[in-house]
Motif scaffolding. Sequence first.
Motif, PDB file in Angstrom:
ATOM      1  N   VAL A 175       0.862  -1.174  -0.119  1.00  0.00           N
ATOM      2  CA  VAL A 175       0.023   0.192   0.067  1.00  0.00           C
ATOM      3  C   VAL A 175       1.077   1.180  -0.014  1.00  0.00           C
ATOM      4  O   VAL A 175       0.784   2.276  -0.971  1.00  0.00           O
ATOM      5  N   GLN A 176       1.799   1.207   0.805  1.00  0.00           N
ATOM      6  CA  GLN A 176       2.465   2.382   0.985  1.00  0.00           C
ATOM      7  C   GLN A 176       3.468   2.756  -0.297  1.00  0.00           C
ATOM      8  O   GLN A 176       3.556   3.777  -0.803  1.00  0.00           O
ATOM      9  N   ALA A 177       4.140   1.469  -0.874  1.00  0.00           N
ATOM     10  CA  ALA A 177       4.895   1.619  -2.109  1.00  0.00           C
ATOM     11  C   ALA A 177       3.828   2.302  -3.471  1.00  0.00           C
ATOM     12  O   ALA A 177       4.179   2.926  -3.938  1.00  0.00           O
ATOM     13  N   ALA A 178       2.586   1.747  -3.168  1.00  0.00           N
ATOM     14  CA  ALA A 178       1.717   2.398  -4.164  1.00  0.00           C
ATOM     15  C   ALA A 178       1.297   3.753  -3.964  1.00  0.00           C
ATOM     16  O   ALA A 178       1.361   4.534  -5.074  1.00  0.00           O
ATOM     17  N   VAL A 179       1.227   4.032  -2.959  1.00  0.00           N
ATOM     18  CA  VAL A 179       0.763   5.849  -2.547  1.00  0.00           C
ATOM     19  C   VAL A 179       2.350   6.538  -3.009  1.00  0.00           C
ATOM     20  O   VAL A 179       1.918   7.476  -3.687  1.00  0.00           O
ATOM     21  N   ASP A 180       3.333   5.947  -2.658  1.00  0.00           N
ATOM     22  CA  ASP A 180       4.530   6.852  -3.001  1.00  0.00           C
ATOM     23  C   ASP A 180       4.643   6.712  -4.725  1.00  0.00           C
ATOM     24  O   ASP A 180       4.847   7.801  -5.167  1.00  0.00           O
ATOM     25  N   LEU A 181       4.207   5.569  -5.339  1.00  0.00           N
ATOM     26  CA  LEU A 181       4.723   5.755  -6.746  1.00  0.00           C
ATOM     27  C   LEU A 181       3.457   6.676  -7.532  1.00  0.00           C
ATOM     28  O   LEU A 181       3.951   7.387  -8.431  1.00  0.00           O
ATOM     29  N   ILE A 182       2.043   6.751  -6.902  1.00  0.00           N
ATOM     30  CA  ILE A 182       1.322   7.555  -7.459  1.00  0.00           C
ATOM     31  C   ILE A 182       1.770   8.972  -7.298  1.00  0.00           C
ATOM     32  O   ILE A 182       1.579   9.898  -8.079  1.00  0.00           O
ATOM     33  N   GLU A 183       2.343   9.335  -6.162  1.00  0.00           N
ATOM     34  CA  GLU A 183       2.717  10.788  -5.855  1.00  0.00           C
ATOM     35  C   GLU A 183       3.827  11.194  -6.756  1.00  0.00           C
ATOM     36  O   GLU A 183       3.934  11.945  -7.483  1.00  0.00           O
ATOM     37  N   GLN A 184       4.568   9.997  -7.011  1.00  0.00           N
ATOM     38  CA  GLN A 184       6.021  10.354  -7.784  1.00  0.00           C
ATOM     39  C   GLN A 184       5.546  10.363  -9.223  1.00  0.00           C
ATOM     40  O   GLN A 184       6.160  11.351  -9.951  1.00  0.00           O
ATOM     41  N   MET A 185       4.558   9.571  -9.632  1.00  0.00           N
ATOM     42  CA  MET A 185       4.223   9.974 -11.035  1.00  0.00           C
ATOM     43  C   MET A 185       3.106  10.908 -11.501  1.00  0.00           C
ATOM     44  O   MET A 185       3.272  11.260 -12.427  1.00  0.00           O
ATOM     45  N   ASP A 186       2.134  10.754 -10.520  1.00  0.00           N
ATOM     46  CA  ASP A 186       1.096  11.692 -10.855  1.00  0.00           C
ATOM     47  C   ASP A 186       0.739  13.117  -9.841  1.00  0.00           C
ATOM     48  O   ASP A 186      -0.080  13.861 -10.103  1.00  0.00           O
ATOM     49  N   GLY A 187       1.674  13.119  -9.060  1.00  0.00           N
ATOM     50  CA  GLY A 187       1.816  14.393  -7.954  1.00  0.00           C
ATOM     51  C   GLY A 187       0.525  14.381  -6.999  1.00  0.00           C
ATOM     52  O   GLY A 187       0.525  15.426  -6.332  1.00  0.00           O
ATOM     53  N   TYR A 188      -0.014  13.419  -6.640  1.00  0.00           N
ATOM     54  CA  TYR A 188      -0.878  13.374  -5.625  1.00  0.00           C
ATOM     55  C   TYR A 188      -0.755  12.250  -4.764  1.00  0.00           C
ATOM     56  O   TYR A 188      -0.228  10.927  -5.246  1.00  0.00           O
ATOM     57  N   ARG A 189      -1.109  12.160  -3.470  1.00  0.00           N
ATOM     58  CA  ARG A 189      -1.059  10.814  -2.489  1.00  0.00           C
ATOM     59  C   ARG A 189      -2.562  10.490  -2.345  1.00  0.00           C
ATOM     60  O   ARG A 189      -3.428  11.179  -1.747  1.00  0.00           O
ATOM     61  N   PRO A 190      -2.951   9.152  -3.001  1.00  0.00           N
ATOM     62  CA  PRO A 190      -4.078   8.651  -2.767  1.00  0.00           C
ATOM     63  C   PRO A 190      -4.421   8.156  -0.956  1.00  0.00           C
ATOM     64  O   PRO A 190      -3.448   7.964  -0.679  1.00  0.00           O
ATOM     65  N   LEU A 191      -5.502   7.862  -0.980  1.00  0.00           N
ATOM     66  CA  LEU A 191      -5.830   6.996   0.341  1.00  0.00           C
ATOM     67  C   LEU A 191      -5.333   5.649   0.349  1.00  0.00           C
ATOM     68  O   LEU A 191      -5.619   4.966  -0.903  1.00  0.00           O
ATOM     69  N   GLY A 192      -4.646   5.089   1.253  1.00  0.00           N
ATOM     70  CA  GLY A 192      -4.225   3.793   1.187  1.00  0.00           C
ATOM     71  C   GLY A 192      -4.870   2.917   2.223  1.00  0.00           C
ATOM     72  O   GLY A 192      -4.979   3.553   3.452  1.00  0.00           O
TER      73      GLY A 192
END
Lengths: 409, 409
Positions: free
Chosen positions: A46-63
């Motif tokens: 979950v954490q890795a996905a949240v980080d990936l999304i922030e890195q690629m798309d610039g926002y942090r989703p709910l995990g």
Amino acid sequence: MKTNDSVLHIGLVGLGNRGQELLKLALLGRDNVKIACVCDVYEDRVQAAVDLIEQMDGYRPLGVTSYEQMLIQKPDAVVIATPWETHIPFAIAAMKANIPVGCEVGGATSLDECWQLVHTYEETHTPCMLLENCCFGQDELMVLHMVRQGLFGEVVHCEGGYRHDLREEICFGEENRHYRLRHYKNRSGENYPTHELGPIAKVLRINRGNRMVSLTSTASCARGLNAYAKEKRGEHDLLATYPFAQGDVVTTVIRCAHGETITLTLDTTLPRPYSRGFHVQGTKGMYEEANRSVFLPDSGIPYEFHNASEYRERFDHPMWKRFVKDGVRGGHGGMDGLVFDAFFAALQQGKPMPIDVYDMAAWMSITPLSEQSIACGSMPVAIPDFTSGAWCSRGEEEEWAYSLTQGKE
Amino acid sequence: MKTNDSVLHIGLVGLGNRGQELLKLALLGRDNVKIACVCDVYEDRVQAAVDLIEQMDGYRPLGVTSYEQMLIQKPDAVVIATPWETHIPFAIAAMKANIPVGCEVGGATSLDECWQLVHTYEETHTPCMLLENCCFGQDELMVLHMVRQGLFGEVVHCEGGYRHDLREEICFGEENRHYRLRHYKNRSGENYPTHELGPIAKVLRINRGNRMVSLTSTASCARGLNAYAKEKRGEHDLLATYPFAQGDVVTTVIRCAHGETITLTLDTTLPRPYSRGFHVQGTKGMYEEANRSVFLPDSGIPYEFHNASEYRERFDHPMWKRFVKDGVRGGHGGMDGLVFDAFFAALQQGKPMPIDVYDMAAWMSITPLSEQSIACGSMPVAIPDFTSGAWCSRGEEEEWAYSLTQGKE
């Protein structure tokens, strides 16, 4: 969470190999899609996905680590990329919460869950699509396009396979928390039918004027995983002598309402090059993936190995012509991009899902039916009509490939 | 008529297409073989064959129109190239007259005649060989040779087909007194299994430590011949609407005693390029005729389409190495020459027939068993053990390919 007109807020459940791949290759970087929530039972994923999304798309989703928590968020749709046995239960739970579903592929565990899927849809009318990317393959769509123009004449026989050497993933994937091993230890059947069956079902208009009526299934002995484990880890490795239930090669022969036959081959535990063995034969010609060839005596194009590419200019599907012009993107040679394009377009336009619950139930039911047939010595078993008779009258307007592309070439 | 040590006097029955071909491409021009007698029910064919033999080999054989007349002549052996349904009755009649038999291929009409064949052999011990030329194909023998050396590991799955567009011969062959049409009008089954099953049976040691135990068979609808007749002769041609019994594509899945599976595809009434779809998969590698490739990760030869030819130098079967050196001769790319070489050599040396009555019965039985399975909705049917248990102990010394070639490379 509510949708506005232009942006879909998506929940993605299942953040293993496939879920991560989907983020990178099909979901992130879209103007009209935001990943609002990601979910997996493993916190680190979950954490890795949240980080990936922030890195690629610039926002942090709910995990979150529970699917219920995700559904409570009311995303505009969920995408399910979990282990096989949770696909249908998770799809049903989302539909019951009125959240549209895009579901990754795999086989069902029982006929009953296929029926539950259909009944839930009929009660809720929540859109649900099987995300079968191979229906969007370039050659698969070209062949479909050619079939619909009558170039192959009447199609009477198709073949396909999931012929993919997965020995490493199966034997040692558990170290990466992969789920295939438990299936191979315990079940024997056509466990992954939809990659090949999906495109064939489209060619044969299954659930739209045709249906699959019966099958037989036969499993070979299981030798591939033992030999592989022994070679890689020595004869004392537990898997070198484990009595796997799953046969190395499972051959399933399906008969359709109008007499067409389909041969499916599951072949995942022997060394081999990848192939989906797509093969379509009609009264005027044929296509054969094994040597990338089209045999169409009336076409003027000489028959030889690899000549399928020569048909592309004339017969590529409109969706692929546009895709090639705009620049192919997305995983698996573009198929992952296209299948999500189709899912999101249908969602946003309120159109019927191009691969709907009837397709999903029928295609996924091949797994438990195959297990039944094998368990009873290759006995023929009947394939349920999940449309309850509607297949006779469901017609062209439901034909996804055309409805998605008409007037857009 | 008596044999001397060096010359075999042969009777040839059946002088249609195949009989004429055999004379020209496999029988005439041999030092140690004379055609003593030719037989066909059609007088004109008999005369033509007598004239051909005089023209090619310089002598006039006896010509007769009844098989009994031929057997009375006591040739050293008969070669049977008649329509399918007479193969086994004619073989039995010759064995009862103590005349050795070489029999062309085709399917049986009943299980009973397969048993009669075996019983007659066991009573008379008259040699009898099925002349399955495809067992002598270059790639088939190379693959067998590689399998015997363990290169493919344990073989668990094979596929093969008789995929040959015979629409012209079937629809319009009667004008040439051909026999296929009546079968396609009346029967539905795997009517021509041995071209592909023969080489596979050798790979899997069928009747020599292994056996085929059961099968299912599924036929598609029959559309190819109607469409062809309509295209060639118009919609009022009788065959354009004839309700053919034989499905266009028949898929048969066989399970063997040690769990190996075999998929056979009969595919003779749709437009297509020729293929026997030979395919062998083991725990270490595979061969695929569809793209002429060998996949052997440990070989050092890169995998790509057409790479089978790169294995020839190292792995060609000794029989073919010699054949290529001496100059390939005989029909069907040399196979017709080799199968008769093997038959005559076994006869003259008093060795076991390389494809014996147990092979012949087992392979030909697939036809009636397939018809039974199709008639009962693809029901699995048991394949008899024509060796009555001897398959467990019949071993290497019976293995034709090796016994024929050992020490001769």
